[in-house]
Design an enzyme around this catalytic site. Structure first.
Site, PDB file in Angstrom:
ATOM      1  N   ARG A 248       0.897  -1.075  -0.072  1.00  0.00           N
ATOM      2  CA  ARG A 248       0.062   0.026  -0.048  1.00  0.00           C
ATOM      3  C   ARG A 248       0.797   1.216  -0.025  1.00  0.00           C
ATOM      4  O   ARG A 248       0.484   2.313   0.655  1.00  0.00           O
ATOM      5  CB  ARG A 248      -1.164  -0.134   1.201  1.00  0.00           C
ATOM      6  CG  ARG A 248      -1.764  -1.183   1.276  1.00  0.00           C
ATOM      7  CD  ARG A 248      -2.640  -1.369   0.097  1.00  0.00           C
ATOM      8  NE  ARG A 248      -3.340  -2.873   0.171  1.00  0.00           N
ATOM      9  CZ  ARG A 248      -2.872  -4.018  -0.569  1.00  0.00           C
ATOM     10  NH1 ARG A 248      -2.003  -3.658  -1.356  1.00  0.00           N
ATOM     11  NH2 ARG A 248      -3.495  -5.090  -0.438  1.00  0.00           N
TER      12      ARG A 248
ATOM     13  N   CYS B 202      -9.627  -1.082   3.731  1.00  0.00           N
ATOM     14  CA  CYS B 202      -9.261  -1.705   4.920  1.00  0.00           C
ATOM     15  C   CYS B 202      -8.725  -0.422   5.911  1.00  0.00           C
ATOM     16  O   CYS B 202      -8.011   0.361   5.343  1.00  0.00           O
ATOM     17  CB  CYS B 202      -7.962  -2.591   4.702  1.00  0.00           C
ATOM     18  SG  CYS B 202      -8.590  -4.227   4.144  1.00  0.00           S
TER      19      CYS B 202
ATOM     20  N   GLU C 144      -4.160   1.874   7.263  1.00  0.00           N
ATOM     21  CA  GLU C 144      -3.748   1.966   5.796  1.00  0.00           C
ATOM     22  C   GLU C 144      -4.635   2.923   5.099  1.00  0.00           C
ATOM     23  O   GLU C 144      -4.104   3.728   4.138  1.00  0.00           O
ATOM     24  CB  GLU C 144      -4.473   0.628   5.236  1.00  0.00           C
ATOM     25  CG  GLU C 144      -4.450   0.474   3.757  1.00  0.00           C
ATOM     26  CD  GLU C 144      -4.887  -1.010   3.256  1.00  0.00           C
ATOM     27  OE1 GLU C 144      -4.248  -1.999   4.102  1.00  0.00           O
ATOM     28  OE2 GLU C 144      -5.459  -1.154   2.244  1.00  0.00           O
TER      29      GLU C 144
END
Length: 290
Positions: free
Chosen positions: A164, A215, A285
């Site tokens: 990410r 998420c 995240e």
């Protein structure tokens, strides 16, 4: 040339979670010629200037945010172009639309991204992925824009990607303008079946049809963030109009009237509870804007 400027846009309108206060300004880039005006906008708003796609991985706090945003939203949409196994696509193309195009043309490699609602540009900016794959795996090169250099291509191996994470290695404000992906030859039915398989799996295990920002936490090494949140009692945990999903504990859901304050308090509560129970420090995240 068209650069649309909005004063104090609502963050609820710019993010998939649909919460938050207002930003300083929003510049919508409606065509390539508007990039000249964008350079002037950058001079005025460079402090706290952020490129935003569909806002599908952002959580905005309440009140007035001292931030300004740039959003590519072309007035005349550009269809993906195929050259051999390479597909060229503009940054404002939505990822589900690109997957539909790849299905029709029997091009494989990005099926694992099914169910991710973001734009191509936003998905590259966070290296979106799931089930062990990410968008960087198929990326050939990206056309970037910076105030100093204008538009230029950069190969994927000249940039930095991680879990990410994406860095264009430009050292200045950078906008993703378009990208090329290198795919594999397949058939329409095979690609379609893989996409449907991934989406069905996500639909049964994630709240893909609700207002979320994807998420909330990264998976700590050796752990599933969703599992340790569940074990800490946060699956379905609700505060006001915000809740951790009852389907998957690593998703925050706006139940309709949620606020940024409630979302941030839930995140703080969950972080502390997981640390106390599992000794694991969770890292967000989702990008928190405050």
């Amino acid at each position: 040339m068209t650069l649309e400027l909005l004063h104090e846009p609502k963050m609820a309108d710019l993010t998939s979670l649909g919460i938050g206060g207002t930003a300083r300004a929003l510049a919508k880039v409606r065509d390539e010629a508007a990039l000249d005006q964008l350079a002037l906008f950058h001079e005025r708003e460079s402090a706290g200037l952020i490129a935003i796609g569909e806002g599908s991985n952002m959580l905005a706090s309440d009140g007035k945010l001292n931030l300004a945003f740039v959003h590519v939203d072309l007035a005349k949409k550009i269809k993906p172009e195929i050259s051999g196994l390479t597909v060229r696509v503009s940054a404002d193309t939505r990822l589900p639309g690109l997957l539909a195009f790849l299905i029709r043309n029997g091009l494989s490699g990005m099926e694992g991204l099914a169910g991710i609602p973001g734009s191509v540009g936003g998905s590259i900016a966070m290296n979106a992925g799931s089930y062990g794959t990410d968008i960087a795996a198929s990326l050939k090169r990206v056309r970037l824009w910076t105030p100093d250099k204008g538009l230029f291509w950069k190969n994927a191996d000249e940039m930095s990607f991680g879990y990410r994470h994406f860095s264009p290695k430009t050292n200045e404000f950078t906008l993703i303008w378009e990208a090329e992906f290198l795919l594999k030859s397949s058939t329409e039915s095979e690609v379609k079946n893989k996409v449907q398989e991934v989406f069905s799996k996500k639909k049964s295990t994630q709240p893909v049809l609700e207002k979320t920002a994807g998420c909330v936490f990264k998976n700590p090494e050796g752990f599933s963030a969703g599992k340790i949140l569940d074990e800490a009692g946060f699956k379905g945990k609700t505060l006001g109009g915000m809740a951790f999903s009852e389907v998957h504990a690593n998703f925050l859901v706006n139940k309709g009237q949620g606020t940024g304050t409630e979302a941030l308090e839930l995140i703080n509560m969950a972080t502390q509870a997981v640390l106390n129970k599992s000794g694991v420090i969770l890292e967000t995240e989702v990008i928190i804007l405050q």
